[in-house]
Design an enzyme around this catalytic site. Sequence first.
Site, PDB file in Angstrom:
ATOM      1  N   SER A   9      -9.192  -1.182   1.375  1.00 43.20           N
ATOM      2  CA  SER A   9      -8.665  -2.508   1.015  1.00 43.20           C
ATOM      3  C   SER A   9      -9.638  -3.585   1.492  1.00 43.20           C
ATOM      4  O   SER A   9      -9.962  -3.654   2.674  1.00 43.20           O
ATOM      5  CB  SER A   9      -7.305  -2.725   1.692  1.00 43.20           C
ATOM      6  OG  SER A   9      -6.972  -4.103   1.650  1.00 43.20           O
ATOM      7  N   HIS A  34     -10.021  -1.011  -2.907  1.00 44.03           N
ATOM      8  CA  HIS A  34      -8.635  -1.448  -3.174  1.00 44.03           C
ATOM      9  C   HIS A  34      -8.601  -2.967  -3.119  1.00 44.03           C
ATOM     10  O   HIS A  34      -8.962  -3.583  -2.112  1.00 44.03           O
ATOM     11  CB  HIS A  34      -7.721  -0.851  -2.098  1.00 44.03           C
ATOM     12  CG  HIS A  34      -6.264  -1.090  -2.298  1.00 44.03           C
ATOM     13  ND1 HIS A  34      -5.466  -0.322  -3.103  1.00 44.03           N
ATOM     14  CD2 HIS A  34      -5.457  -2.053  -1.784  1.00 44.03           C
ATOM     15  CE1 HIS A  34      -4.220  -0.760  -3.054  1.00 44.03           C
ATOM     16  NE2 HIS A  34      -4.189  -1.821  -2.259  1.00 44.03           N
ATOM     17  N   ASP A  36      -6.430  -6.181  -3.207  1.00 39.07           N
ATOM     18  CA  ASP A  36      -5.049  -6.659  -3.022  1.00 39.07           C
ATOM     19  C   ASP A  36      -4.904  -8.075  -3.556  1.00 39.07           C
ATOM     20  O   ASP A  36      -5.372  -9.032  -2.946  1.00 39.07           O
ATOM     21  CB  ASP A  36      -4.701  -6.645  -1.519  1.00 39.07           C
ATOM     22  CG  ASP A  36      -4.352  -5.252  -1.052  1.00 39.07           C
ATOM     23  OD1 ASP A  36      -4.912  -4.812  -0.031  1.00 39.07           O
ATOM     24  OD2 ASP A  36      -3.539  -4.597  -1.716  1.00 39.07           O
ATOM     25  N   HIS A  68      -4.404  -3.717  -6.941  1.00 34.95           N
ATOM     26  CA  HIS A  68      -2.986  -3.745  -6.568  1.00 34.95           C
ATOM     27  C   HIS A  68      -2.456  -5.146  -6.826  1.00 34.95           C
ATOM     28  O   HIS A  68      -2.757  -6.068  -6.063  1.00 34.95           O
ATOM     29  CB  HIS A  68      -2.888  -3.349  -5.085  1.00 34.95           C
ATOM     30  CG  HIS A  68      -1.510  -3.439  -4.525  1.00 34.95           C
ATOM     31  ND1 HIS A  68      -1.251  -3.292  -3.180  1.00 34.95           N
ATOM     32  CD2 HIS A  68      -0.293  -3.667  -5.100  1.00 34.95           C
ATOM     33  CE1 HIS A  68       0.041  -3.421  -2.965  1.00 34.95           C
ATOM     34  NE2 HIS A  68       0.641  -3.646  -4.111  1.00 34.95           N
ATOM     35  N   GLY A 144       2.063  -7.874   1.459  1.00 36.77           N
ATOM     36  CA  GLY A 144       1.709  -9.274   1.698  1.00 36.77           C
ATOM     37  C   GLY A 144       0.631  -9.473   2.736  1.00 36.77           C
ATOM     38  O   GLY A 144      -0.085 -10.465   2.718  1.00 36.77           O
ATOM     39  N   GLY A 146      -2.387  -7.501   5.588  1.00 35.43           N
ATOM     40  CA  GLY A 146      -3.033  -6.343   6.208  1.00 35.43           C
ATOM     41  C   GLY A 146      -2.649  -6.305   7.683  1.00 35.43           C
ATOM     42  O   GLY A 146      -2.020  -7.230   8.194  1.00 35.43           O
ATOM     43  N   GLY A 147      -3.008  -5.240   8.357  1.00 36.77           N
ATOM     44  CA  GLY A 147      -2.838  -5.158   9.798  1.00 36.77           C
ATOM     45  C   GLY A 147      -1.426  -4.917  10.299  1.00 36.77           C
ATOM     46  O   GLY A 147      -1.130  -5.121  11.473  1.00 36.77           O
ATOM     47  N   ASP A 177      -0.106   3.101   1.014  1.00 33.87           N
ATOM     48  CA  ASP A 177      -0.782   1.825   1.203  1.00 33.87           C
ATOM     49  C   ASP A 177      -0.182   1.037   2.367  1.00 33.87           C
ATOM     50  O   ASP A 177       0.944   0.550   2.286  1.00 33.87           O
ATOM     51  CB  ASP A 177      -0.642   1.018  -0.100  1.00 33.87           C
ATOM     52  CG  ASP A 177      -1.384  -0.292  -0.052  1.00 33.87           C
ATOM     53  OD1 ASP A 177      -1.441  -0.961  -1.095  1.00 33.87           O
ATOM     54  OD2 ASP A 177      -1.908  -0.644   1.017  1.00 33.87           O
ATOM     55  N   GLY A 178      -0.975   0.957   3.465  1.00 32.05           N
ATOM     56  CA  GLY A 178      -0.567   0.064   4.538  1.00 32.05           C
ATOM     57  C   GLY A 178      -0.400   0.753   5.879  1.00 32.05           C
ATOM     58  O   GLY A 178       0.356   1.710   5.997  1.00 32.05           O
ATOM     59  N   GLY A 179      -1.121   0.249   6.872  1.00 33.67           N
ATOM     60  CA  GLY A 179      -0.935   0.722   8.256  1.00 33.67           C
ATOM     61  C   GLY A 179      -1.495   2.101   8.531  1.00 33.67           C
ATOM     62  O   GLY A 179      -1.107   2.764   9.482  1.00 33.67           O
TER      63      GLY A 179
HETATM   64  C1  DX5 Z   1      -0.534  -5.093   1.880  1.00 34.26           C
HETATM   65  C2  DX5 Z   1      -1.659  -4.422   1.105  1.00 34.26           C
HETATM   66  C3  DX5 Z   1      -2.316  -3.283   1.828  1.00 34.26           C
HETATM   67  C4  DX5 Z   1      -2.889  -3.601   3.126  1.00 34.26           C
HETATM   68  C5  DX5 Z   1      -3.626  -2.405   3.711  1.00 34.26           C
HETATM   69  O1  DX5 Z   1       0.286  -5.802   0.981  1.00 34.26           O
HETATM   70  O2  DX5 Z   1      -1.153  -3.871  -0.079  1.00 34.26           O
HETATM   71  O3  DX5 Z   1      -3.343  -2.768   0.979  1.00 34.26           O
HETATM   72  O4  DX5 Z   1      -3.760  -4.684   2.985  1.00 34.26           O
HETATM   73  O5  DX5 Z   1      -4.305  -2.855   4.781  1.00 34.26           O
HETATM   74  P1  DX5 Z   1      -4.096  -2.291   6.278  1.00 34.26           P
HETATM   75  O6  DX5 Z   1      -4.887  -1.019   6.275  1.00 34.26           O
HETATM   76  O7  DX5 Z   1      -4.697  -3.394   7.090  1.00 34.26           O
HETATM   77  O8  DX5 Z   1      -2.668  -2.093   6.531  1.00 34.26           O
HETATM   78 ZN    ZN Z   2      -2.551  -2.800  -1.405  1.00 32.49          ZN
END
Ligand code: DX5
Ligand code: ZN
Length: 224
Positions: A9, A34, A36, A68, A144, A146-147, A177-179
Amino acid sequence: MRKFLISSSILSADFSKLGKDVKKVLKSGVDMIHIDVMDNHYVKNLTFGPIICKSLRNYGIKSIMDVHLMIKPVDRIIPEFAEAGANIISFHPETTNHIDRTIEIIKKYNCKVGIVLNPATPLSCLKYIINKIDVIILMSVNPGYGGQLFIKNIYNKIKDVKKIIDKNGYNIDLEVDGGINKNNILKVAKSGANIFVIGTAIFKEKNYKINIKEIKNELKLFKI
Ligand code: DX5
Ligand code: ZN
């Protein structure tokens, strides 16, 4: 057994030198990028439009662009992302009044179709479209930002989706997707995912290469 792919991402990349950062992570071993896209309406954040894909393509980025869309309504902008270089276009069912029509629009522009399920979105929404989609993306954070921390309930959701795919022999990638980071990616893989969206765990600090290597080493521990 589907190939494991890391989809990096760019949300956590250094936007003052995005092209260089993307080239760096691709060279360090991620498989796709990816993108976002957030509209400050469907999600409380605002990121970028199709220009980001076009700029990265003009800079020479040839990898798969896994776009995405967190945009509502989503239909109108799909053609612009396709023309700007997207390869996979994923959307949330809540962002369109006509899910099947949105799928047809993505197909019409020769992109792979991804459907993105938020943590609480039930699997029932897949029932009459699953044979038309290429990627099921399970959000393991609320969309919405990252992190965020990985939502543990999603492990069972991944298993449930994997069962549906395997039972029916669908040719569908399962993306989460995410975390995701080096401490949980093996469990995400063992639960059934094969595409891993990772932002913060790659771009945090500046040792992208080491971060990616450590993450990929965890996947090497996966035994069928
Ligand atoms: C959140 C995004 C994710 C996120 C992934 O809405 O869809 O793609 O940014 O990033 P990390 O790896 O920081 O959770
Ligand atoms: Zn995403």
